[in-house]
Scaffold this motif. Structure first.
Motif, PDB file in Angstrom:
ATOM      1  N   VAL A 238      -6.777 -11.601  -6.094  1.00 36.84           N
ATOM      2  CA  VAL A 238      -5.345 -11.880  -5.994  1.00 36.84           C
ATOM      3  C   VAL A 238      -4.949 -12.736  -7.196  1.00 36.84           C
ATOM      4  O   VAL A 238      -5.632 -13.705  -7.515  1.00 36.84           O
ATOM      5  CB  VAL A 238      -4.987 -12.625  -4.691  1.00 36.84           C
ATOM      6  N   TRP A 239      -3.872 -12.362  -7.860  1.00 35.49           N
ATOM      7  CA  TRP A 239      -3.402 -13.137  -9.004  1.00 35.49           C
ATOM      8  C   TRP A 239      -1.883 -13.092  -9.049  1.00 35.49           C
ATOM      9  O   TRP A 239      -1.247 -12.342  -8.317  1.00 35.49           O
ATOM     10  CB  TRP A 239      -4.001 -12.603 -10.302  1.00 35.49           C
ATOM     11  N   SER A 240      -1.294 -13.924  -9.915  1.00 35.42           N
ATOM     12  CA  SER A 240       0.166 -14.012 -10.011  1.00 35.42           C
ATOM     13  C   SER A 240       0.649 -13.342 -11.285  1.00 35.42           C
ATOM     14  O   SER A 240       0.083 -13.552 -12.363  1.00 35.42           O
ATOM     15  CB  SER A 240       0.616 -15.478 -10.007  1.00 35.42           C
ATOM     16  N   LEU A 241       1.703 -12.549 -11.152  1.00 35.99           N
ATOM     17  CA  LEU A 241       2.382 -11.983 -12.315  1.00 35.99           C
ATOM     18  C   LEU A 241       3.407 -12.980 -12.846  1.00 35.99           C
ATOM     19  O   LEU A 241       3.676 -13.040 -14.035  1.00 35.99           O
ATOM     20  CB  LEU A 241       3.076 -10.674 -11.932  1.00 35.99           C
ATOM     21  N   SER A 242       3.990 -13.746 -11.932  1.00 39.47           N
ATOM     22  CA  SER A 242       4.936 -14.808 -12.262  1.00 39.47           C
ATOM     23  C   SER A 242       4.853 -15.824 -11.131  1.00 39.47           C
ATOM     24  O   SER A 242       3.989 -15.722 -10.262  1.00 39.47           O
ATOM     25  CB  SER A 242       6.358 -14.249 -12.406  1.00 39.47           C
ATOM     26  N   SER A 243       5.772 -16.788 -11.117  1.00 37.45           N
ATOM     27  CA  SER A 243       5.722 -17.803 -10.068  1.00 37.45           C
ATOM     28  C   SER A 243       6.030 -17.236  -8.695  1.00 37.45           C
ATOM     29  O   SER A 243       5.702 -17.843  -7.678  1.00 37.45           O
ATOM     30  CB  SER A 243       6.713 -18.921 -10.385  1.00 37.45           C
ATOM     31  N   SER A 244       6.663 -16.063  -8.630  1.00 38.40           N
ATOM     32  CA  SER A 244       7.077 -15.516  -7.334  1.00 38.40           C
ATOM     33  C   SER A 244       6.557 -14.104  -7.075  1.00 38.40           C
ATOM     34  O   SER A 244       6.871 -13.516  -6.047  1.00 38.40           O
ATOM     35  CB  SER A 244       8.610 -15.508  -7.236  1.00 38.40           C
ATOM     36  N   ARG A 245       5.784 -13.542  -7.988  1.00 39.10           N
ATOM     37  CA  ARG A 245       5.263 -12.181  -7.822  1.00 39.10           C
ATOM     38  C   ARG A 245       3.747 -12.202  -7.897  1.00 39.10           C
ATOM     39  O   ARG A 245       3.171 -12.635  -8.892  1.00 39.10           O
ATOM     40  CB  ARG A 245       5.839 -11.246  -8.897  1.00 39.10           C
ATOM     41  N   HIS A 246       3.119 -11.740  -6.805  1.00 40.98           N
ATOM     42  CA  HIS A 246       1.666 -11.714  -6.732  1.00 40.98           C
ATOM     43  C   HIS A 246       1.166 -10.271  -6.689  1.00 40.98           C
ATOM     44  O   HIS A 246       1.876  -9.364  -6.258  1.00 40.98           O
ATOM     45  CB  HIS A 246       1.176 -12.452  -5.483  1.00 40.98           C
ATOM     46  N   ALA A 247      -0.069 -10.093  -7.144  1.00 40.25           N
ATOM     47  CA  ALA A 247      -0.694  -8.772  -7.129  1.00 40.25           C
ATOM     48  C   ALA A 247      -2.084  -8.888  -6.511  1.00 40.25           C
ATOM     49  O   ALA A 247      -2.693  -9.966  -6.493  1.00 40.25           O
ATOM     50  CB  ALA A 247      -0.778  -8.202  -8.542  1.00 40.25           C
ATOM     51  N   LEU A 248      -2.578  -7.751  -6.004  1.00 39.89           N
ATOM     52  CA  LEU A 248      -3.872  -7.748  -5.311  1.00 39.89           C
ATOM     53  C   LEU A 248      -4.600  -6.440  -5.585  1.00 39.89           C
ATOM     54  O   LEU A 248      -3.979  -5.379  -5.699  1.00 39.89           O
ATOM     55  CB  LEU A 248      -3.667  -7.921  -3.804  1.00 39.89           C
ATOM     56  N   SER A 249      -5.912  -6.529  -5.694  1.00 42.04           N
ATOM     57  CA  SER A 249      -6.761  -5.339  -5.672  1.00 42.04           C
ATOM     58  C   SER A 249      -7.897  -5.609  -4.692  1.00 42.04           C
ATOM     59  O   SER A 249      -8.374  -6.742  -4.578  1.00 42.04           O
ATOM     60  CB  SER A 249      -7.306  -5.014  -7.068  1.00 42.04           C
ATOM     61  N   ALA A 250      -8.305  -4.580  -3.958  1.00 36.22           N
ATOM     62  CA  ALA A 250      -9.362  -4.754  -2.951  1.00 36.22           C
ATOM     63  C   ALA A 250      -9.973  -3.414  -2.593  1.00 36.22           C
ATOM     64  O   ALA A 250      -9.347  -2.359  -2.771  1.00 36.22           O
ATOM     65  CB  ALA A 250      -8.800  -5.428  -1.697  1.00 36.22           C
ATOM     66  N   GLN A 251     -11.196  -3.470  -2.082  1.00 34.76           N
ATOM     67  CA  GLN A 251     -11.839  -2.286  -1.524  1.00 34.76           C
ATOM     68  C   GLN A 251     -11.792  -2.387  -0.004  1.00 34.76           C
ATOM     69  O   GLN A 251     -12.064  -3.446   0.564  1.00 34.76           O
ATOM     70  CB  GLN A 251     -13.288  -2.180  -2.020  1.00 34.76           C
ATOM     71  N   ILE A 252     -11.424  -1.296   0.642  1.00 31.88           N
ATOM     72  CA  ILE A 252     -11.220  -1.280   2.087  1.00 31.88           C
ATOM     73  C   ILE A 252     -12.228  -0.333   2.724  1.00 31.88           C
ATOM     74  O   ILE A 252     -12.204   0.880   2.476  1.00 31.88           O
ATOM     75  CB  ILE A 252      -9.787  -0.824   2.451  1.00 31.88           C
ATOM     76  N   LYS A 253     -13.113  -0.887   3.547  1.00 31.89           N
ATOM     77  CA  LYS A 253     -14.095  -0.065   4.258  1.00 31.89           C
ATOM     78  C   LYS A 253     -13.469   0.392   5.575  1.00 31.89           C
ATOM     79  O   LYS A 253     -12.949  -0.419   6.349  1.00 31.89           O
ATOM     80  CB  LYS A 253     -15.367  -0.864   4.524  1.00 31.89           C
ATOM     81  N   LEU A 254     -13.503   1.709   5.836  1.00 32.36           N
ATOM     82  CA  LEU A 254     -12.822   2.310   6.985  1.00 32.36           C
ATOM     83  C   LEU A 254     -13.800   2.850   8.012  1.00 32.36           C
ATOM     84  O   LEU A 254     -14.935   3.220   7.685  1.00 32.36           O
ATOM     85  CB  LEU A 254     -11.916   3.451   6.519  1.00 32.36           C
ATOM     86  N   ASP A 255     -13.320   2.915   9.276  1.00 35.14           N
ATOM     87  CA  ASP A 255     -14.103   3.601  10.311  1.00 35.14           C
ATOM     88  C   ASP A 255     -14.253   5.067   9.958  1.00 35.14           C
ATOM     89  O   ASP A 255     -15.350   5.633  10.023  1.00 35.14           O
ATOM     90  CB  ASP A 255     -13.403   3.466  11.676  1.00 35.14           C
ATOM     91  N   GLU A 256     -13.134   5.683   9.605  1.00 36.21           N
ATOM     92  CA  GLU A 256     -13.094   7.095   9.231  1.00 36.21           C
ATOM     93  C   GLU A 256     -12.243   7.242   7.976  1.00 36.21           C
ATOM     94  O   GLU A 256     -11.097   6.796   7.950  1.00 36.21           O
ATOM     95  CB  GLU A 256     -12.504   7.952  10.358  1.00 36.21           C
ATOM     96  N   ILE A 257     -12.800   7.870   6.946  1.00 36.02           N
ATOM     97  CA  ILE A 257     -12.059   8.011   5.703  1.00 36.02           C
ATOM     98  C   ILE A 257     -10.790   8.826   5.891  1.00 36.02           C
ATOM     99  O   ILE A 257      -9.796   8.633   5.179  1.00 36.02           O
ATOM    100  CB  ILE A 257     -12.957   8.663   4.622  1.00 36.02           C
ATOM    101  N   GLY A 258     -10.782   9.708   6.890  1.00 35.48           N
ATOM    102  CA  GLY A 258      -9.613  10.533   7.138  1.00 35.48           C
ATOM    103  C   GLY A 258      -8.418   9.757   7.674  1.00 35.48           C
ATOM    104  O   GLY A 258      -7.302  10.284   7.715  1.00 35.48           O
ATOM    105  N   GLU A 259      -8.633   8.493   8.101  1.00 35.06           N
ATOM    106  CA  GLU A 259      -7.543   7.667   8.629  1.00 35.06           C
ATOM    107  C   GLU A 259      -6.788   6.907   7.537  1.00 35.06           C
ATOM    108  O   GLU A 259      -5.844   6.166   7.830  1.00 35.06           O
ATOM    109  CB  GLU A 259      -8.111   6.657   9.640  1.00 35.06           C
ATOM    110  N   TRP A 260      -7.183   7.090   6.275  1.00 35.89           N
ATOM    111  CA  TRP A 260      -6.624   6.282   5.193  1.00 35.89           C
ATOM    112  C   TRP A 260      -5.097   6.384   5.077  1.00 35.89           C
ATOM    113  O   TRP A 260      -4.415   5.394   4.862  1.00 35.89           O
ATOM    114  CB  TRP A 260      -7.281   6.674   3.879  1.00 35.89           C
ATOM    115  N   ASP A 261      -4.576   7.597   5.242  1.00 38.67           N
ATOM    116  CA  ASP A 261      -3.126   7.773   5.122  1.00 38.67           C
ATOM    117  C   ASP A 261      -2.364   6.977   6.182  1.00 38.67           C
ATOM    118  O   ASP A 261      -1.210   6.587   5.960  1.00 38.67           O
ATOM    119  CB  ASP A 261      -2.752   9.264   5.229  1.00 38.67           C
ATOM    120  N   ALA A 262      -2.993   6.726   7.337  1.00 36.48           N
ATOM    121  CA  ALA A 262      -2.352   5.936   8.386  1.00 36.48           C
ATOM    122  C   ALA A 262      -2.599   4.435   8.190  1.00 36.48           C
ATOM    123  O   ALA A 262      -1.745   3.601   8.509  1.00 36.48           O
ATOM    124  CB  ALA A 262      -2.864   6.370   9.757  1.00 36.48           C
ATOM    125  N   VAL A 263      -3.770   4.093   7.654  1.00 39.60           N
ATOM    126  CA  VAL A 263      -4.132   2.685   7.488  1.00 39.60           C
ATOM    127  C   VAL A 263      -3.375   2.044   6.328  1.00 39.60           C
ATOM    128  O   VAL A 263      -2.950   0.880   6.403  1.00 39.60           O
ATOM    129  CB  VAL A 263      -5.658   2.552   7.265  1.00 39.60           C
TER     130      VAL A 263
END
Length: 310
Positions: A238-263
Motif C-alpha cells: 500500500v502506498w500513497s499517490l498524494s496526501s489523499s489518494r492511496h494505491a494497493l497491490s496484492a495477491q488473493i488466494k481463493l477457494d475456487e478460481i472460478g469465483e473471482w468475478d464475484a469476489v
C-alpha cells in the motif's frame, strides 16, 4: 455520474475555496509586514511570515487540486497527483528557512532591545485575527478533504500567532517591557517549526512509498481475508499517490478460481469504503497454486482488466 466525474467536481470546489482563502491571507500578510516594519515589531513580522507560508500552502493546495484534474498520460500513468507532494516539500523547506531567520532575529533583539510601537502592533494584530477567523470560516464551509484540512490547520496556527502579536503589543503599550516582542516571536516560530516537521515527515513517507498512516496493514489483511470466497490476502503493498489518494497491490488466494468475478467487486467495495483505496491491482490465485497455472485476470480497482494467461 461516475466516481471520476464526482471527484473532479470535488477538486473544483476545493480549488475555489483555497483561492479565496489565498487572496485574503496573502493580502493581509503584506499589510502585516508593512505594519511590523512601521512599528519595528518582530512579533508582527514573524506572524506575517507564518501567514506567508500559509499563503504558499493554500496556493500549492489550489494548484494541486487544479492539476489533479488533468488526465493521466502514457508517461504519467497515475496522473499529476505527486505534484502536491513535491510542492509540499518545497513549501516546508521554505517554512523551516523562515523559522531559522526568526530565531536568529529574536535572539538578536533579546541581546539588543529595540523600541516597538505597541499601539500599531495591537491594531494590525487585531485586524489579522479577524482575517484569520474569516478564512477559517470559509474553509470550514467546504468539503473536508486533505488539502482543505491542512489549510485549516495552518490558519488555526495563524490565529495563535495573531493572538501572540496582539498580546505583545498590549504588554509593550502598558509596561514598555520590550523583551516580550522577541519572546513571543520565538513562540510563533515554534508553531511554524512543529507544523513544518509534521508536514516534512508526511511528505517523506509518501516519497519513500511508505504505507499511509491512516491504513492499518494488519487490519487491511484481516478484512480482505474475511471476504466470502477469499482464503488469504498476501504480498500486500500500500502506498500513497498524494496526501489523499492511496494505491494497493496484492495477491488473493481463493477457494475456487472460478469465483473471482464475484469476489473482486466485494474486495473493491471493502477497499474503497473502509480504507479509502480507489486504485488497486489484485492478482487471484487458486489454492496453493499460482495464477500462472490458471486462467485468470489481473484487474485494477478502477475497472480496467486484462484477460489471459498470467
Amino acid at each position: 455520474m461516475s466516481e471520476h466525474d464526482h471527484s473532479g467536481h470535488s477538486h473544483s470546489g476545493s480549488t475555489k475555496l483555497l483561492i479565496v482563502s489565498l487572496v485574503f491571507t496573502s493580502a493581509y500578510a503584506g499589510v502585516e509586514v508593512a505594519g511590523g516594519l512601521w512599528a519595528n515589531s518582530l512579533a508582527l513580522i514573524a506572524d506575517a511570515g507564518h501567514m506567508i507560508t500559509d499563503s504558499l500552502s493554500l496556493g500549492i493546495g489550489a494548484f494541486a487540486a487544479w492539476l489533479s484534474q488533468r488526465r493521466a498520460s502514457k508517461t504519467l500513468t497515475y496522473g499529476y497527483a505527486r505534484a502536491e507532494v513535491i510542492g509540499a516539500l518545497v513549501n516546508v523547506l521554505f517554512m523551516l528557512g523562515i523559522v531559522v531567520w526568526i530565531v536568529f532575529a529574536a535572539f538578536e533583539r533579546l541581546a539588543n532591545p529595540q523600541e516597538v510601537g505597541g499601539t500599531t502592533v495591537m491594531i494590525v494584530a487585531f485586524i489579522g485575527l479577524l482575517v484569520n477567523v474569516a478564512v477559517a470560516w470559509i474553509l470550514m464551509r467546504g468539503e473536508k478533504n486533505m488539502n482543505v484540512r491542512a489549510a485549516l490547520l495552518h490558519v488555526m496556527g495563524d490565529l495563535a500567532g495573531s493572538v501572540a502579536a496582539l498580546l505583545a503589543g498590549f504588554i509593550v503599550y502598558l509596561t514598555g517591557w520590550l523583551p516580550i516582542d522577541p519572546l513571543l516571536s520565538l513562540l510563533i516560530s515554534l508553531l511554524i517549526g512543529f507544523a513544518s516537521i509534521n508536514i516534512l515527515r508526511d511528505v517523506m513517507r509518501v516519497l519513500m512509498e511508505g504505507s499511509p498512516s491512516d491504513v492499518d496493514i494488519d487490519e487491511l489483511k484481516q478484512s480482505m481475508g474475511e471476504i466470502s470466497g477469499v482464503v488469504e490476502a498476501h504480498h500486500i503493498h500500500v502506498w500513497s499517490l498524494s496526501s489523499s489518494r492511496h494505491a494497493l497491490s496484492a495477491q488473493i488466494k481463493l477457494d475456487e478460481i472460478g469465483e473471482w468475478d464475484a469476489v473482486l467487486p466485494r474486495l473493491q467495495a471493502l477497499l474503497g469504503r473502509r480504507f479509502g483505496i480507489q486504485h488497486s491491482t489484485l492478482q487471484p490465485e487458486s489454492g496453493s497454486r499460482s495464477i500462472l497455472e490458471n486462467r485468470g485476470k489481473n484487474v485494477d480497482g478502477n475497472g480496467s482488466s486484462c484477460s489471459g494467461k498470467l
